[in-house]
Write a protein that holds these residues in place. Structure first.
Motif, PDB file in Angstrom:
ATOM      1  N   LYS B 409       0.876  -1.169   0.000  1.00 17.05           N
ATOM      2  CA  LYS B 409       0.000   0.000   0.000  1.00 17.05           C
ATOM      3  C   LYS B 409       0.905   1.207   0.000  1.00 17.05           C
ATOM      4  N   LEU B 410       0.854   1.971  -1.073  1.00 15.29           N
ATOM      5  CA  LEU B 410       1.700   3.161  -1.178  1.00 15.29           C
ATOM      6  C   LEU B 410       0.981   4.365  -0.596  1.00 15.29           C
ATOM      7  N   SER B 411       1.711   5.417  -0.411  1.00 13.57           N
ATOM      8  CA  SER B 411       1.131   6.648   0.095  1.00 13.57           C
ATOM      9  C   SER B 411       2.075   7.786  -0.251  1.00 13.57           C
ATOM     10  N   GLN B 412       1.505   8.946  -0.489  1.00 16.53           N
ATOM     11  CA  GLN B 412       2.383  10.093  -0.717  1.00 16.53           C
ATOM     12  C   GLN B 412       3.173  10.409   0.553  1.00 16.53           C
ATOM     13  N   ASN B 413       2.648   9.952   1.682  1.00 18.61           N
ATOM     14  CA  ASN B 413       3.375  10.046   2.934  1.00 18.61           C
ATOM     15  C   ASN B 413       4.233   8.786   3.067  1.00 18.61           C
ATOM     16  N   ILE B 414       5.543   8.934   2.856  1.00 17.04           N
ATOM     17  CA  ILE B 414       6.438   7.774   2.790  1.00 17.04           C
ATOM     18  C   ILE B 414       6.340   6.898   4.039  1.00 17.04           C
ATOM     19  N   ALA B 415       6.136   7.521   5.181  1.00 14.61           N
ATOM     20  CA  ALA B 415       6.071   6.748   6.419  1.00 14.61           C
ATOM     21  C   ALA B 415       4.886   5.791   6.415  1.00 14.61           C
ATOM     22  N   LYS B 416       3.922   6.005   5.515  1.00 15.52           N
ATOM     23  CA  LYS B 416       2.729   5.146   5.495  1.00 15.52           C
ATOM     24  C   LYS B 416       2.847   3.972   4.530  1.00 15.52           C
ATOM     25  N   VAL B 417       3.952   3.877   3.802  1.00 11.60           N
ATOM     26  CA  VAL B 417       4.137   2.752   2.887  1.00 11.60           C
ATOM     27  C   VAL B 417       4.227   1.458   3.704  1.00 11.60           C
ATOM     28  N   THR B 418       3.511   0.423   3.253  1.00 11.80           N
ATOM     29  CA  THR B 418       3.511  -0.822   4.025  1.00 11.80           C
ATOM     30  C   THR B 418       4.641  -1.749   3.571  1.00 11.80           C
ATOM     31  N   VAL B 419       5.023  -2.646   4.477  1.00 15.04           N
ATOM     32  CA  VAL B 419       6.046  -3.650   4.166  1.00 15.04           C
ATOM     33  C   VAL B 419       5.321  -4.870   3.597  1.00 15.04           C
ATOM     34  N   PRO B 420       5.575  -5.221   2.337  1.00 15.69           N
ATOM     35  CA  PRO B 420       4.773  -6.263   1.691  1.00 15.69           C
ATOM     36  C   PRO B 420       5.215  -7.669   2.074  1.00 15.69           C
ATOM     37  N   GLY B 421       4.390  -8.639   1.698  1.00 11.39           N
ATOM     38  CA  GLY B 421       4.805 -10.028   1.767  1.00 11.39           C
ATOM     39  C   GLY B 421       4.437 -10.762   3.039  1.00 11.39           C
ATOM     40  N   ALA B 422       4.315 -12.077   2.926  1.00 12.29           N
ATOM     41  CA  ALA B 422       4.084 -12.940   4.088  1.00 12.29           C
ATOM     42  C   ALA B 422       5.406 -13.041   4.819  1.00 12.29           C
ATOM     43  N   LYS B 423       5.425 -12.512   6.007  1.00 10.45           N
ATOM     44  CA  LYS B 423       6.711 -12.382   6.682  1.00 10.45           C
ATOM     45  C   LYS B 423       6.634 -12.842   8.129  1.00 10.45           C
ATOM     46  N   LEU B 424       7.777 -13.009   8.707  1.00 11.54           N
ATOM     47  CA  LEU B 424       7.889 -13.329  10.125  1.00 11.54           C
ATOM     48  C   LEU B 424       8.765 -12.255  10.763  1.00 11.54           C
ATOM     49  N   ALA B 425       8.855 -12.282  12.071  1.00  9.15           N
ATOM     50  CA  ALA B 425       9.668 -11.270  12.746  1.00  9.15           C
ATOM     51  C   ALA B 425      10.455 -11.940  13.857  1.00  9.15           C
ATOM     52  N   TYR B 426      11.666 -11.484  14.027  1.00  9.62           N
ATOM     53  CA  TYR B 426      12.566 -12.061  15.034  1.00  9.62           C
ATOM     54  C   TYR B 426      13.173 -10.944  15.875  1.00  9.62           C
ATOM     55  N   ARG B 427      13.393 -11.277  17.126  1.00 13.84           N
ATOM     56  CA  ARG B 427      14.102 -10.345  18.012  1.00 13.84           C
ATOM     57  C   ARG B 427      15.499 -10.900  18.202  1.00 13.84           C
ATOM     58  N   LEU B 428      16.504 -10.117  17.829  1.00 14.01           N
ATOM     59  CA  LEU B 428      17.887 -10.580  17.914  1.00 14.01           C
ATOM     60  C   LEU B 428      18.492 -10.090  19.228  1.00 14.01           C
ATOM     61  N   HIS B 429      18.970 -11.041  19.999  1.00 12.37           N
ATOM     62  CA  HIS B 429      19.537 -10.707  21.310  1.00 12.37           C
ATOM     63  C   HIS B 429      21.051 -10.800  21.279  1.00 12.37           C
ATOM     64  N   GLY B 430      21.683  -9.916  22.054  1.00 15.32           N
ATOM     65  CA  GLY B 430      23.134  -9.914  22.123  1.00 15.32           C
ATOM     66  C   GLY B 430      23.615 -10.371  23.490  1.00 15.32           C
ATOM     67  N   HIS B 431      24.706  -9.789  23.949  1.00 13.27           N
ATOM     68  CA  HIS B 431      25.254 -10.095  25.269  1.00 13.27           C
ATOM     69  C   HIS B 431      24.182  -9.921  26.336  1.00 13.27           C
ATOM     70  N   ASP B 432      24.224 -10.766  27.355  1.00 13.77           N
ATOM     71  CA  ASP B 432      23.278 -10.683  28.474  1.00 13.77           C
ATOM     72  C   ASP B 432      21.842 -10.805  27.994  1.00 13.77           C
ATOM     73  N   GLU B 433      21.679 -11.349  26.810  1.00 15.65           N
ATOM     74  CA  GLU B 433      20.327 -11.573  26.272  1.00 15.65           C
ATOM     75  C   GLU B 433      19.549 -10.289  26.027  1.00 15.65           C
TER      76      GLU B 433
END
Lengths: 545, 545
Positions: B409-433
């Motif tokens: 979904k595009l928009s003249q307001n760039i911040a409103k453009v959506t991230v396309p596709g069937a996706k997953l999300a991960y939280r990457l942890h570093g030192h001390d988790e």
């Protein structure tokens, strides 16, 4: 309640019960019970102290739900068990009293729902046994506060949008949960809105429902491959055409270029028109409003017009709504001129409706009313239902009399001092039946009468007095519930809404959104004296040395 | 739904139904149906674009109600009849399809309720037949938006009040109707509040309930004549005394003058203490806080202490709360010193709790934290439940894939453009988790792995890239509903609240209310490329000359 057959439907929300209450109402009820005072006769006023939104008027709403609460009031065995577990300090006789509790002894007087009301006026007056009345406080406030705020906010939007605009409530997704959404739809309609997108509110309350499609619908189409059967039959049933082919021809005929309009959007509009040929309204800002959305819409609209349908119009949901509405209107007018040789098609382009939505608030409506626009209908969501400008109305519920003794609640903030006593309120009308002021009068006094002078006093300003000889006197508080049943028939939502619109006209100087005039609520001389006598009596004189 | 036995309880509010929906969801479903697309496989993401309250964190709440909705989703015969009447354009086969509609083909993935979340992350990912998923949009948004806003607001208040304070939700009377009140109680508890005044919420959700008495209770007493039996038995049951007489003696003993304290208030406190000798907490600002309320409280409290009870304390509800709390604490301390020869009584005065309420907002909590106060517990109503500082969260529900085709979904307001596709999300942890960043990855890609470098890209800033070698990788989206049933057990409110408090600790740099640090949500390289390819493909190049 035990042995009582309610005369009204149950409260709309299943969350309403005697437990939808601040705990302190239950602890207070117990303290009254323990002290043997729970059956003392008490009078409580429900009122507010200050208009919302820095305005000069408030619309009273939520009354029907209050009456349903009173009519259905009663604790279940489960409720009692919960109280027993949570408040181990309370006695079994109290729990038995609660279990058998009824509002049989409660009388409700109220101002008509949808009326324009003012600070300190009792909107509701609840009288009856102290213990029961106390248990009604929180739920009544919950039912009146948001309803009245919402109806008032809606009325302000309607005033700001001007007499020709139509306003639709679109706030369901941003409301405070499911019932917040239902209340927003109901009370915005009461305040003067013309419809809602909320289907459940349409079904429950008979409110007109409106809606077209979303950006996701447009995004779901990539090309005409996604519209396997674009056949539409003409309005008179005489012929069927491939709407995609017809509309593609119209796009070129109108001077647009299929290379610069979005093909998925074009396919989406064709698909939507196939489904709703006689109510075609398209959301035109998914890709580029003027370069793609409006041209695609106009192409499909022209094809539909030639099949004998009147397309509805467009919805703008982003960008400079006022400028875009004017630009789109100009494009429609140019098409109508170009189509002069096809009068039906030309007319179709002159009859289009432009709907605008996108975080519209009251200030925006003022701004574009001044700067100019070509919007016919406003869809208003977040800022309507959350009452962005002031998210809560401060109604309070105050004890004003117990037995024969008027009671007062003092405060170091003088504006918070309550008006004591069991009282009534009257609206005094002058020439042309226009209201002059409202006056509160002790129930034990002679009320004001038409043609007779009546001394009215400002509650706090000792010097401010006025003698009014009213043409007519309108009692504001009428008895709506007594002896376990509703008195008379409750008006329909439609008739409450009509009353509300009439009231907004009567109180034009107060309801106009720019430079509104304040309206006065005064006291009878006897009530003024009572207030100030009690005030002195309840205030200690500190000794300074 | 037809033939399906729900595995979860029904949605909490009876207003939740497939009709609690914007009309355009129904008209779009019909257009999909009419075009034969309603069974196409679609993926929708529910996400927000901007943290509320100008903050750097948001708490995800409302998930359980979303799952209940999905599990119970189905139109009644009545609903179908209403749609038939209101939308005469729709066909009978569509109505038959609606009547038999089920969420059997719908899969729900979600982030755990109570988690700290960030812009653009899919909080919920709904996949299944296009027609059904579309019909879930509005209700899901309604259930998530206010819940998440409320939990986030509550967490901010908790942070602002500091680790030693206890916070109680007192907003029922100012919430958006009954269910708004219930949601406010539930989600403020989830965000970290310690209790509520709302008894129904206590019963429904197991939240601790708190409350004492109101001004009206105090006003209802004129003198000790209103307390016919002021007898209290000592805590050990060994003796009964006239509490009024005892307390009157204590008033003098503590150096106060019965001439300057209000007699009705004194009587009210005695009556309340008779009812709740072991939990005595008095509202002290009805007449004059320091000249009457606190002295009257202290007199009754001393009498109770000598009967072996620990009085709870006072509530301040007007005036300069910080200054009054300090003044009251000093009076308690002076009494404790004066009573040095009676150690139990002295101790009772050292253990008192000061509760403050009265339009408290987040800014006030910051201010008094700096200027100093002696308040133990804050009762917060209006500004908590209406989320005064920002009354709505802007979650949206966007189509990201249909069939195999990712959609944008595009928009003249760039911040409103959506991230396309069937996706997953991960939280990457570093030192001390501790979390480094969150990354969205196409479902078809290899996910990031512990110990292996993974290229993460800012969604909009081409140059902003980072290669992360995480210590551990936390998948954020797990499947919670598929094949007509909930996957696994839903956590209790208590455990969601614990998770939420842990998360607030993990994200300390984001959740601290002053100068919070932003947290990054990036894309995999493949997802970045897909986003920008689609963006170019869907945008026309206007010709200028």
């Amino acid at each position: 309640m035990a042995g009582h057959t309610p005369t009204l439907p149950a409260p709309f929300s299943n969350a309403v019960s005697p437990l939808l209450n601040d705990l302190y109402q239950v602890t207070m009820a117990y303290a009254y019970f323990k002290g043997g005072r729970h059956e003392e006769h008490a009078v409580f006023d429900l009122f507010f102290r200050k208009h919302p939104f820095k305005g000069e008027f408030t619309i009273f709403a939520g009354l029907e739900e209050c009456l349903r609460l009173v009519d259905h009031f009663g604790f279940t065995a489960d409720d009692i068990e919960y109280i027993r577990e949570t408040l181990p300090g309370v006695s079994e006789p109290f729990l038995e009293w609660l279990a058998g509790l009824s509002t049989a002894g409660v009388t409700v007087k109220a101002i008509a729902e949808g009326s324009v009301v003012f600070p300190r006026l009792p909107l509701l007056r609840i009288s009856g046994p102290l213990g029961v009345c106390q248990l009604l406080e929180t739920t009544l406030l919950n039912l009146v506060n948001y309803a009245s705020l919402m109806a008032t906010n809606a009325a302000r939007f309607v005033q700001a949008a001007g007499p020709d605009a139509r306003l639709l409530e679109f706030g369901l997704r941003r409301a405070q949960g499911p019932d917040g959404g239902m209340s927003a739809s109901k009370y915005s309609y009461m305040g003067g809105f013309h419809g809602t997108s909320n289907v459940a509110a349409g079904k429950a309350f008979g409110i007109p429902i409106r809606g077209t499609h979303a950006h996701s619908f447009v995004c779901s189409f990539v090309s005409l491959d996604d519209v396997p059967d674009p056949t539409v039959t003409s309005a008179d049933g005489s012929r069927s055409v491939n709407l995609a082919t017809e509309a593609a021809g119209c796009l070129t005929e109108l001077g647009f270029d299929a290379e610069t309009t979005n093909a998925g959007e074009f396919a989406a509009f064709v698909a939507y028109a196939v489904a709703f040929p006689d109510t075609f309204l398209a959301l035109v800002d998914t890709y580029s409003t003027l370069d793609s959305g409006v041209p695609n819409f106009m192409a499909v609209a022209l094809a539909l017009a030639r099949l004998g349908y009147q397309p509805r119009g467009i919805r703008l949901d982003s960008g400079d709504l006022a400028a875009l509405s004017i630009a789109a209107r100009n494009m429609f007018a140019a098409a109508a001129s170009q189509l002069a040789s096809d009068p039906a098609a030309a007319l179709a382009f002159r009859n289009l409706n432009i709907v605008a939505s996108d975080s519209i608030n009251e200030a925006f409506l003022h701004t574009i009313a001044e700067s100019g626009h070509s919007i016919d209908t406003f869809g208003i969501g977040t800022n309507l239902v959350t009452c962005q400008a002031q998210p809560a109305l401060g109604c309070v519920f105050k004890l004003v009399q117990i037995g024969d003794a008027p009671r007062i609640k003092l405060s170091q903030n003088i504006a918070k001092v309550t008006v004591p006593g069991a009282k009534l309120a009257y609206r005094l009308h002058g020439h042309d039946e226009f209201p002059i002021l409202d006056v509160m009068v002790l129930e034990s006094e002679e009320p004001p009468r038409a043609g007779e002078p009546f001394l009215c006093r400002h509650p706090l300003n000792e010097g401010e007095r006025v003698r009014v000889k009213p043409r007519s006197v309108e009692p504001l508080l009428t008895t709506l519930y007594s002896d376990s049943s509703v008195v008379g028939e409750l008006p329909s939502l439609e008739s409450v809404r009509s009353h509300c619109l009439v009231q907004q006209g009567v109180f034009k100087p107060q309801t106009q959104v720019k430079h509104p005039s304040p309206y006065r609520v005064y006291l009878s001389d006897a009530l003024y004296t009572l207030l100030h006598d009690l005030w002195l009596r309840e205030t200690a004189v500190p000794e300074l040395s």
